[in-house]
Design an enzyme around this catalytic site. Structure first.
Site, PDB file in Angstrom:
ATOM      1  N   ASP A  45       0.831  -1.209   0.000  1.00 12.04           N
ATOM      2  CA  ASP A  45       0.000   0.000   0.000  1.00 12.04           C
ATOM      3  C   ASP A  45       0.869   1.264   0.000  1.00 12.04           C
ATOM      4  O   ASP A  45       0.340   2.377  -0.049  1.00 12.04           O
ATOM      5  CB  ASP A  45      -1.024  -0.010   1.148  1.00 12.04           C
ATOM      6  CG  ASP A  45      -0.391  -0.079   2.519  1.00 12.04           C
ATOM      7  OD1 ASP A  45       0.846  -0.183   2.608  1.00 12.04           O
ATOM      8  OD2 ASP A  45      -1.143  -0.026   3.521  1.00 12.04           O
ATOM      9  N   ASP A  84      -1.114  -6.271  -0.083  1.00 13.74           N
ATOM     10  CA  ASP A  84      -1.478  -5.652   1.186  1.00 13.74           C
ATOM     11  C   ASP A  84      -2.985  -5.452   1.302  1.00 13.74           C
ATOM     12  O   ASP A  84      -3.642  -5.043   0.336  1.00 13.74           O
ATOM     13  CB  ASP A  84      -0.838  -4.249   1.293  1.00 13.74           C
ATOM     14  CG  ASP A  84       0.526  -4.267   1.944  1.00 13.74           C
ATOM     15  OD1 ASP A  84       0.919  -5.303   2.516  1.00 13.74           O
ATOM     16  OD2 ASP A  84       1.214  -3.212   1.890  1.00 13.74           O
ATOM     17  N   LYS A 112      -1.237  -9.550   3.164  1.00  7.83           N
ATOM     18  CA  LYS A 112      -0.477  -9.039   4.310  1.00  7.83           C
ATOM     19  C   LYS A 112      -1.343  -8.026   5.053  1.00  7.83           C
ATOM     20  O   LYS A 112      -1.992  -7.192   4.434  1.00  7.83           O
ATOM     21  CB  LYS A 112       0.827  -8.389   3.832  1.00  7.83           C
ATOM     22  CG  LYS A 112       1.646  -7.756   4.974  1.00  7.83           C
ATOM     23  CD  LYS A 112       3.097  -7.519   4.571  1.00  7.83           C
ATOM     24  CE  LYS A 112       3.362  -6.303   3.740  1.00  7.83           C
ATOM     25  NZ  LYS A 112       3.019  -5.018   4.353  1.00  7.83           N
ATOM     26  N   GLU A 114      -1.429  -5.494   8.804  1.00  6.93           N
ATOM     27  CA  GLU A 114      -0.567  -4.843   9.791  1.00  6.93           C
ATOM     28  C   GLU A 114      -1.146  -4.966  11.193  1.00  6.93           C
ATOM     29  O   GLU A 114      -2.301  -4.595  11.413  1.00  6.93           O
ATOM     30  CB  GLU A 114      -0.426  -3.347   9.472  1.00  6.93           C
ATOM     31  CG  GLU A 114       0.303  -3.074   8.187  1.00  6.93           C
ATOM     32  CD  GLU A 114       0.524  -1.579   7.953  1.00  6.93           C
ATOM     33  OE1 GLU A 114       0.283  -0.765   8.866  1.00  6.93           O
ATOM     34  OE2 GLU A 114       0.952  -1.234   6.838  1.00  6.93           O
ATOM     35  N   GLU A 181       9.269  -4.439  10.312  1.00  7.38           N
ATOM     36  CA  GLU A 181       9.806  -3.183   9.775  1.00  7.38           C
ATOM     37  C   GLU A 181      10.399  -2.320  10.876  1.00  7.38           C
ATOM     38  O   GLU A 181       9.776  -2.131  11.930  1.00  7.38           O
ATOM     39  CB  GLU A 181       8.659  -2.426   9.071  1.00  7.38           C
ATOM     40  CG  GLU A 181       9.063  -1.050   8.530  1.00  7.38           C
ATOM     41  CD  GLU A 181       8.054  -0.460   7.547  1.00  7.38           C
ATOM     42  OE1 GLU A 181       7.100  -1.160   7.149  1.00  7.38           O
ATOM     43  OE2 GLU A 181       8.245   0.716   7.177  1.00  7.38           O
TER      44      GLU A 181
HETATM   45  O1  KIV Z   1       3.527  -1.256   1.522  1.00 11.19           O
HETATM   46  C1  KIV Z   1       4.713  -1.637   1.484  1.00 11.19           C
HETATM   47  O2  KIV Z   1       5.474  -1.359   0.567  1.00 11.19           O
HETATM   48  C2  KIV Z   1       5.200  -2.454   2.599  1.00 11.19           C
HETATM   49  C3  KIV Z   1       6.668  -2.713   2.655  1.00 11.19           C
HETATM   50  C4  KIV Z   1       7.399  -1.467   3.014  1.00 11.19           C
HETATM   51  C5  KIV Z   1       7.004  -3.821   3.553  1.00 11.19           C
HETATM   52  O3  KIV Z   1       4.416  -2.861   3.416  1.00 11.19           O
HETATM   53 NA    NA Z   2       2.347  -1.866   3.298  1.00  8.19          NA
END
Ligand code: KIV
Ligand code: NA
Length: 268
Positions: A45, A84, A112, A114, A181
């Site tokens: 994202d 994401d 993914k 968070e 991260e």
């Molecule tokens: O959105 C993204 O690019 C990420 C990476 C920085 C891991 O989540």
């Molecule tokens: Na991200």
């Protein structure tokens, strides 16, 4: 061409072969990165900043993520595709399931999200329904307003242990990968040793099972802005984007990236 699967990635953790991952948002770069040997492509994202010019990831919609995931899928030649879940698209297990369904149907092989152990119910729900999950912990940019800025996480014994506990609970709930991260290198190492699933780091030192960077950052395209400490510009000394991508993969595999100058220390 047979592609990389979760089974391959799990075997790489066991054998100690480092996993090379980059963000990717379109078909052209998916073609380049997959041919350069990048193991995993992340439709991050971060496209909110990189492609759309926003100052955070919060404005990115599920529709945006679906559009870019479908684009990457069309250009990909065998890399494993992760997408994401954007801000406010996984507030409860049912919404997480609906949103993930959209991303998987667009071409993602894993989603993914968070956050920490409060996501365990959603992780269980997704896993039961055939959606592999990567849990993103440490600095989680969708919570930038809670953190009061983009700050290094996991400093100090208590915070480090909290991250390790969260990773263990997320793995028990079914998470098939952890992404961490902006934490001290010692925390990246401890996390990788604490779970059996692959741990991918960004600003987490050289001892995680794999590395990820934002594609545009590692190609030296920063919109004139400041890039984080953990970024290396792989275009330096290279004559093409393909060569830069290959040198990133090689540096991750041989453990020369990240180097100490890209790492966060335990104390400020
Ligand atoms: O959105 C993204 O690019 C990420 C990476 C920085 C891991 O989540
Ligand atoms: Na991200």
């Amino acid at each position: 061409m047979p592609g990389i699967t979760l089974t391959h990635l799990q075997k790489m953790k066991v054998s100690g072969e480092k996993i090379a991952m980059l963000t990717c948002y379109d078909a052209t770069f998916a073609h380049e990165a997959s041919h350069a040997g990048v193991d995993m492509l992340l439709i991050g994202d971060t496209l909110g900043m990189i492609l759309q010019g926003h100052d955070s990831t919060l404005p990115v919609t599920l529709e945006d993520m679906v559009y870019h995931t479908a684009s990457v899928k069309r250009g990909n030649a065998g890399s494993f595709i992760i997408a994401d879940l954007s801000f406010m698209t996984y507030s409860n297990p049912e919404q997480a399931l609906y949103s993930s369904g959209q991303l998987m149907q667009a071409g993602a092989q894993m989603v993914k999200l968070e956050g920490g152990e409060w996501l365990c119910d959603s992780v269980r729900q997704l896993t039961r329904n055939g959606v592999p999950v990567c849990a993103h912990i440490g600095l989680t940019p969708q919570s930038v307003n809670m953190f009061g800025g983009f700050k290094v996480q996991g400093r100090g014994q208590q915070q480090a242990q909290a991250l390790i506990d969260a990773a263990i609970k997320l793995e028990a709930a079914g998470a098939a990968m952890i992404l961490v991260e902006a934490v001290p290198s010692s925390v990246g190492k401890a996390l990788s040793e604490s779970v059996t699933v692959p741990v991918i780091g960004i600003g987490a030192g050289v001892d995680t099972d794999g590395q990820v960077l934002v594609l545009h950052d590692m190609l030296g395209l920063s919109q004139g802005g400041k890039v984080p400490k953990f970024v290396r510009n792989f275009m330096v000394g290279q004559e093409s984007i393909q060569a830069a991508l290959k040198s990133y993969v090689a540096a991750v595999k041989e453990g020369s990236f990240p180097a100490s100058e890209h790492a966060y220390a335990e104390q400020v």
